[in-house]
Scaffold this motif. Structure first.
Motif, PDB file in Angstrom:
ATOM      1  N   TYR A 183       0.795  -1.233   0.000  1.00  0.00           N
ATOM      2  CA  TYR A 183       0.000   0.000   0.000  1.00  0.00           C
ATOM      3  C   TYR A 183       0.828   1.284   0.000  1.00  0.00           C
ATOM      4  O   TYR A 183       0.329   2.347   0.348  1.00  0.00           O
ATOM      5  CB  TYR A 183      -0.969   0.024   1.191  1.00  0.00           C
ATOM      6  CG  TYR A 183      -2.034  -1.026   1.068  1.00  0.00           C
ATOM      7  CD1 TYR A 183      -3.064  -0.894   0.137  1.00  0.00           C
ATOM      8  CD2 TYR A 183      -1.994  -2.176   1.851  1.00  0.00           C
ATOM      9  CE1 TYR A 183      -4.030  -1.870   0.004  1.00  0.00           C
ATOM     10  CE2 TYR A 183      -2.958  -3.165   1.714  1.00  0.00           C
ATOM     11  CZ  TYR A 183      -3.975  -3.008   0.796  1.00  0.00           C
ATOM     12  OH  TYR A 183      -4.921  -3.967   0.654  1.00  0.00           O
ATOM     13  N   ASN A 201       1.266   6.377   4.470  1.00  0.00           N
ATOM     14  CA  ASN A 201       1.472   5.984   3.079  1.00  0.00           C
ATOM     15  C   ASN A 201       2.257   7.043   2.314  1.00  0.00           C
ATOM     16  O   ASN A 201       1.807   8.171   2.164  1.00  0.00           O
ATOM     17  CB  ASN A 201       0.118   5.731   2.413  1.00  0.00           C
ATOM     18  CG  ASN A 201      -0.671   4.685   3.184  1.00  0.00           C
ATOM     19  OD1 ASN A 201      -1.323   5.019   4.179  1.00  0.00           O
ATOM     20  ND2 ASN A 201      -0.561   3.457   2.778  1.00  0.00           N
ATOM     21  N   LYS A 207       1.615   5.763  -3.864  1.00  0.00           N
ATOM     22  CA  LYS A 207       0.376   5.035  -4.191  1.00  0.00           C
ATOM     23  C   LYS A 207       0.724   3.569  -4.480  1.00  0.00           C
ATOM     24  O   LYS A 207       1.122   3.226  -5.581  1.00  0.00           O
ATOM     25  CB  LYS A 207      -0.294   5.664  -5.412  1.00  0.00           C
ATOM     26  CG  LYS A 207      -0.780   7.085  -5.184  1.00  0.00           C
ATOM     27  CD  LYS A 207      -1.542   7.587  -6.388  1.00  0.00           C
ATOM     28  CE  LYS A 207      -1.869   9.052  -6.246  1.00  0.00           C
ATOM     29  NZ  LYS A 207      -0.678   9.945  -6.411  1.00  0.00           N
ATOM     30  N   TYR A 261       0.308  -0.867  -3.775  1.00  0.00           N
ATOM     31  CA  TYR A 261      -0.569  -1.995  -4.137  1.00  0.00           C
ATOM     32  C   TYR A 261      -0.597  -2.951  -2.950  1.00  0.00           C
ATOM     33  O   TYR A 261       0.154  -2.783  -1.991  1.00  0.00           O
ATOM     34  CB  TYR A 261      -0.002  -2.726  -5.368  1.00  0.00           C
ATOM     35  CG  TYR A 261       0.239  -1.783  -6.510  1.00  0.00           C
ATOM     36  CD1 TYR A 261      -0.736  -1.584  -7.480  1.00  0.00           C
ATOM     37  CD2 TYR A 261       1.424  -1.055  -6.583  1.00  0.00           C
ATOM     38  CE1 TYR A 261      -0.533  -0.678  -8.510  1.00  0.00           C
ATOM     39  CE2 TYR A 261       1.631  -0.148  -7.605  1.00  0.00           C
ATOM     40  CZ  TYR A 261       0.652   0.034  -8.562  1.00  0.00           C
ATOM     41  OH  TYR A 261       0.851   0.935  -9.565  1.00  0.00           O
TER      42      TYR A 261
END
Ligand SMILES: Cc1ncc(COP(=O)(O)O)c(C=O)c1O
Length: 366
Positions: A218, A226, A229, A231
């Motif tokens: 993530y 985070n 961007k 996964y």
């Protein structure tokens, strides 16, 4: 019927260890990114001789994440060209496309089925940024020549090592430790196979390793923080557990594969068959034993009727797949000829000698 591959016989050798480990896994209560993944990443990096290994959900994701990480780090950008052999499994090419890069499909060397250094050099343009060397069927690509080329033109070198766990050159350098980064698959039928999907990236580059680790989870720097961007593409804890048990036996299994390959090689005498080309000790770990034969349907039907299952890797070249129709205009006669004539014979570490012998006799009387 002599089956092409018997995954149950491969895995049942470890059933006691699997069951014991599963009890511990269940009790641990830690089912994602726990100790098993940590241990496997350390062990597989050590095995390959690389500084880092990052588990991923599968081999395709491993390759995609390498390219995505280079984009995040500013070393690649959308539309950059990546040179790749046209006869590879479609996953190599999909990884380039899914990362927003442009695959440049080139003809392989017809003898080894691997990427051809001279054709790489011919395909380099001002937009080329990377070369993907695929160690197809388990045989190392010509990494000395390719490494020199990428140095000369200042390109990234990515290995698709999905089929080549443990293949090594004369200096002992293993698949996964030649380029800037490599993607591996642990699909169950691979030389090191999980009992489900799995994959990893190996690299010696700390910055790249950190970015891939982030992207696979993530984009997180730490839990719920985070940075990019990302996964969700993590190696599953239970698959890492199976892989930890199987990794110590990889070299022994590759040895069995090589023994069978040597038997095929020395005893198949039919002049209707073209045997694969391999010379250097250990540079081929025989993920597949791929022969070539004209009038393939006839040959495959003959073996099938006599009770031998075969497979074709691969019946349709990627540029002729509907999924890649924008590449169908390409003129790749060597690739197309390879796809029309290749047949893979049964070869797996638990295969018995009588079956190997029977296949040889059948081929020699074809
Ligand atoms: C050459 C090659 N690259 C990539 C992959 C993708 O691996 P996975 O099936 O684990 O996504 C495979 C696996 O089939 C492969 O053979």
């Amino acid at each position: 019927m002599i089956r092409f591959m018997d995954l149950h016989s491969i895995n049942k050798r470890f059933d006691k260890e699997f069951i014991k480990a599963y009890t511990g896994f269940l009790a641990s209560g830690s089912y994602i990114l726990g100790d098993e993944v940590d241990t496997f990443e350390t062990n597989f990096a050590n095995y390959c001789g690389t500084k880092f290994c990052i588990g991923t959900a599968n081999g395709l994701d491993a390759l995609i994440l390498i390219f995505k990480a280079y984009i995040e780090l500013g070393l690649l950008e959308k539309g950059d060209e990546v040179i790749v052999p046209a006869n590879t499994y479609i996953a190599s090419i999909l990884a380039i496309i899914h990362a927003g890069l442009h695959p440049v499909l080139i003809e392989p060397d017809e003898e080894t089925f691997n990427i051809s250094p001279t054709k790489v050099e011919d395909a380099i343009t001002w937009k080329t940024r990377a070369v993907m060397a695929v160690h197809l069927y388990g045989q190392l690509a010509d990494m000395n020549s390719i490494s020199e080329l990428v140095k000369k033109y200042n390109l990234l070198l990515i290995e698709d090592a999905a089929q080549a766990h443990g293949a090594k050159n004369n200096d002992g350098v293993k698949a996964g430790n030649f380029g800037n980064a490599a993607g591996f698959s642990f699909y169950p039928s691979k030389n090191l196979g999980a009992l489900g999907d799995g994959g990893c990236v190996t690299t010696n580059n700390l910055e790249l390793a950190n970015m891939i680790r982030k992207l696979s989870n993530y984009g997180a720097d730490s839990k719920y923080v985070n940075a990019v961007k990302g996964y969700n593409s993590r190696l599953d804890e239970i698959q890492a557990m199976f892989l930890n048990i199987k990794l110590p036996f990889l070299d022994r299994d590759n040895g069995h594969r090589t023994e069978i390959a040597n038997t095929y090689f020395s005893k198949i005498s039919s002049n209707k068959i073209k045997l694969p080309n391999f010379s250097k000790d250990g540079d081929h770990v025989f993920h597949q034993f791929v022969i070539r034969v004209d009038n393939r349907d006839n040959f495959v039907n003959y073996l099938n009727k006599k009770g031998v299952e075969t497979l074709i890797h691969y019946p349709i070249p990627p540029h002729k797949q509907k999924a890649l129709k924008e590449y169908s205009y390409l003129n790749l006669p060597i690739t197309e000829k390879i796809h029309k004539t290749v047949v893979s014979l049964p070869l797996y570490p638990t295969m018995n000698k009588q079956d190997v012998q029977k296949i040889i006799e059948l081929i020699n009387t074809y």
